[in-house]
Design an enzyme around this catalytic site. Structure first.
Site, PDB file in Angstrom:
ATOM      1  N   GLU A   1      19.291  -6.133  11.069  1.00  0.00           N
ATOM      2  CA  GLU A   1      19.927  -6.883   9.977  1.00  0.00           C
ATOM      3  C   GLU A   1      20.378  -8.210  10.568  1.00  0.00           C
ATOM      4  OE1 GLU A   1      19.668  -6.037   7.017  1.00  0.00           O
ATOM      5  OE2 GLU A   1      19.287  -3.890   7.091  1.00  0.00           O
TER       6      GLU A   1
ATOM      7  N   ASN B   1      31.436 -10.234  13.368  1.00  0.00           N
ATOM      8  CA  ASN B   1      32.117 -10.562  12.115  1.00  0.00           C
ATOM      9  C   ASN B   1      32.610  -9.351  11.323  1.00  0.00           C
ATOM     10  OD1 ASN B   1      29.528  -9.836  11.340  1.00  0.00           O
ATOM     11  ND2 ASN B   1      29.407 -11.322   9.683  1.00  0.00           N
TER      12      ASN B   1
ATOM     13  N   CYS C   1      26.826 -12.880   6.866  1.00  0.00           N
ATOM     14  CA  CYS C   1      25.376 -13.068   6.701  1.00  0.00           C
ATOM     15  C   CYS C   1      25.048 -13.349   5.244  1.00  0.00           C
ATOM     16  CB  CYS C   1      24.618 -11.839   7.198  1.00  0.00           C
ATOM     17  SG  CYS C   1      25.082 -10.329   6.356  1.00  0.00           S
TER      18      CYS C   1
END
Ligand code: NAP
Ligand code: G3H
Length: 484
Positions: free
Chosen positions: A259, A163, A293
């Protein structure tokens, strides 16, 4: 200076020891645009036997790179940032095609990466060690002095998600390099073309051969081998919680920066500026079609003001444009048909269980229209799962305590937002939320990039952010002088 010919026709190559190379097996992965299905190119599908060369090359090059003066490393990073800035339009267009991000957002991803690399070069010059005298510890005199410096970890494996193929790659590579590490970079398969353009920028900036190596291939085929390799000294990964958890299980004693996913809640209190909250939430939930996210992924709103919030939000959601990323549509096709199927499953579950559909639930292949649900309840998948798509649930709560409870019952703990005019109350709630960051009167978001960013629980391990990333990819080393 190396040869920066990183592709032949539509075949993209890998970067090994300063040369752009093809897989000996001749195997490739074909990449198509999620926007219109057009063919974009072929990537090398490196096998395990070839992966060794990338790691051993990095290991061999790291020593002299680690010994290179920090100001020289910084100059190369500044140069890379300048080149990236010059190529930003070309690279943004590649991002638009490869991951169906709209042009405006793709351009801002590249511009943000330019700033990130410059800032990292500066910050790397400021990272320093310290001296500690022994006499502050009970029972010791001042005859010992510990001189503590920061040294590189060695070879960092950087793995980034689809992304942000440029920004979340640059934010691993640049801090690793300034800290004196060599890098083996494994980009996402869908996103690798954009990432290879970034790697080429570092080559053009004069990064020495072997210091940055880029290997492409399916993560499920080569990922475990790379992670477990004894000459990989640290893994810096951004991606899904399931892959992150798997990496943590197999990495052994390697330091990790993970992450991962999120289910960020926007908590809207009775005294909030509802119109402001609505604007923030809609932009936070639907930008890049929810494939962030940090997207707002659930609203926890006090019952008494829920109707007002719906009234403010609905026109904004209806106004979102849907279509082609090249035309700067707000909502664009998702990364794959499988991703859209997953989102649709979550939507269907919410409808079957009685959530009130306010807007959306329309689909054309991998294009999911913006979808907003009210009266979502905690027995629905939409209350807990990360859709990574443009669907947002409103969960009505009776009290602040219930909002905190639902927020904290999530397996994720990336960010949360509180909309209120009462700063004391906001701080009190913030102290009770189990997340990496609480935003007061703003949507959830990672930047600015020197802020610490990290999640708890299934959202990750460790902290990114420019200084934090440099620290995570270096260690302290002490030399103790013992005076007579
Ligand atoms: P993903 O499927 O987990 O893939 C991420 C990266 O891991 C890709 O490069 C992938 O390669 C690679 N990979 C797959 N299996 C691997 C293995 N066994 N070992 C090592 N690497 C492996 O995630 P995604 O679909 O790209 O990204 C979406 C997810 O990332 C969402 O859950 C989102 O919340 C999360 N995310 C989190 C943050 C954050 O900062 N917290 C930022 C962005 C995204 P292939 O592409 O070749 O499979
Ligand atoms: O997708 C995860 C990114 O770390 C989110 O970054 O909040 O700047 O979009 P962002």
């Amino acid at each position: 200076m190396f040869k920066c010919i990183f592709r032949k026709d539509h075949i993209y190559k890998c970067l090994l020891n300063g040369e752009w190379v093809e897989s000996k097996s001749g195997k490739t992965n074909k990449i198509f645009s999620p926007a219109d299905g057009s063919f974009l190119g072929e990537l090398q599908a490196m096998g395990l036997e070839e992966a060794d060369r990338f790691i051993l090359t990095a290991k061999a090059a790291q020593k002299s790179w680690g010994d290179t003066a920090v100001n020289e490393r910084a100059q190369i990073l500044h140069k890379a940032a300048e080149i990236l800035d010059k190529q930003k339009d070309i690279i943004a267009n590649v991002i638009v095609k490869e991951i169906a991000k709209n042009k405006k957002t793709a351009l801002s991803e590249v511009e943000r990466s330019v700033d990130y690399i410059h800032f990292t070069a500066e910050e790397g010059m400021r990272v320093s060690g310290e001296n500690l005298s022994s006499d502050v510890f009970p029972g010791f005199n001042n005859k010992k002095l510990s001189i503590i410096s920061r040294v590189p970890l060695g070879v960092v494996l950087a793995v980034s998600p689809f992304n942000y193929p440029v920004n979340l790659s640059a934010s691993k590579i640049a801090p690793a390099l300034i800290a004196g590490n060599a890098v083996v970079f494994k980009p996402p398969t869908q996103g690798a073309i954009s990432a290879l353009y970034l790697a080429r920028v570092f080559c053009e900036a004069g990064i020495p051969a072997g210091v940055l190596n880029v290997i492409t291939g399916q993560g499920r085929e080569i990922g475990d081998y790379l992670v477990k390799h004894p000459d990989i000294n640290m893994v810096n990964f951004t991606g899904s919680s399931s892959v992150g958890r798997h990496i943590a299980e197999i990495a052994g004693m390697k330091p990790l920066l993970l992450e991962l996913g999120g289910k960020d809640a926007a908590i809207v209190l009775e005294d909030a500026d509802i119109s402001f909250a609505a604007k923030n939430i809609v932009s936070g939930a639907y930008s890049y079609s929810g494939q962030r996210c940090t997207a707002v992924k659930r609203i926890l709103v006090l019952e008494s003001i829920a109707d007002n919030l719906v009234d403010e939000m609905l026109p904004l959601v209806k106004k979102l444009s849907v279509g082609n990323p090249a035309d700067d549509a707000d909502i664009t096709p998702l990364i794959s048909d499988a991703a859209a199927d997953f989102v649709q499953g979550i939507i269907d579950d919410a409808r079957q269980k009685g959530a009130k559909l306010l807007f959306g639930d329309q689909r054309e292949k991998n294009l999911i229209y913006p979808t907003l649900f009210d009266h979502v309840t905690v027995d629905m998948r939409l209350a807990w799962e990360e859709p990574f798509g443009p669907v947002l649930p409103i969960i009505r709560v009776k009290s602040i305590e219930e909002a905190i409870d639902i927020s904290n019952r999530s397996e994720y703990g990336l960010q949360a937002c509180i909309f209120t005019q009462d700063i004391d109350n906001a701080f009190d709630i913030a102290s009770k939320l189990d997340v990496g960051t609480v935003q007061i009167n703003n949507k959830s978001e990672r930047g600015p990039d020197h802020f610490p960013f990290g999640g708890v629980k299934s959202s990750g391990l460790g902290t990114q952010g420019i200084r934090y990333s440099i620290e995570a990819m270096s260690r302290s080393k002490a030399v103790v002088i013992n005076f007579k």
